[in-house]
Design a protein around this motif. Sequence first.
Motif, PDB file in Angstrom:
ATOM      1  N   GLU A  18      70.749  30.372  49.774  1.00 29.89           N
ATOM      2  CA  GLU A  18      72.088  30.060  49.275  1.00 29.89           C
ATOM      3  C   GLU A  18      73.046  31.211  49.470  1.00 29.89           C
ATOM      4  N   ASP A  19      72.573  32.411  49.363  1.00 26.22           N
ATOM      5  CA  ASP A  19      73.465  33.545  49.578  1.00 26.22           C
ATOM      6  C   ASP A  19      72.761  34.617  50.400  1.00 26.22           C
ATOM      7  N   GLU A  20      73.504  35.568  50.837  1.00 32.97           N
ATOM      8  CA  GLU A  20      73.007  36.614  51.733  1.00 32.97           C
ATOM      9  C   GLU A  20      71.924  37.458  51.078  1.00 32.97           C
ATOM     10  N   ASN A  21      72.008  37.703  49.771  1.00 36.86           N
ATOM     11  CA  ASN A  21      70.993  38.508  49.086  1.00 36.86           C
ATOM     12  C   ASN A  21      69.622  37.845  49.144  1.00 36.86           C
ATOM     13  N   GLU A  22      69.570  36.549  48.945  1.00 38.07           N
ATOM     14  CA  GLU A  22      68.295  35.838  49.014  1.00 38.07           C
ATOM     15  C   GLU A  22      67.715  35.925  50.420  1.00 38.07           C
TER      16      GLU A  22
END
Length: 74
Positions: A18-22
């Motif tokens: 879902e987001d870049e960190n994941e």
Amino acid sequence: MSLMNGDYRHVNEELDAEDENEKVVANSYVFTEELVLAAMMNEIDLDLIYEDLQSRLGEEHPIILFLRHLMEES
């Protein structure tokens, strides 16, 4: 091929995060697994790899955290 520039061929670039960190964490885990396997197959000291990556990536990078955890388990 540079491992530090995201050119590592085993890293999955198409994760549905879902987001870049994941995505960074997931790819870091895959990278760490492959790194440990390659080090074991080639009889390379993980302590040396750990020290080098820690100086390049910093203490809190996911690769460092995963690698530290795997080294503590063994």
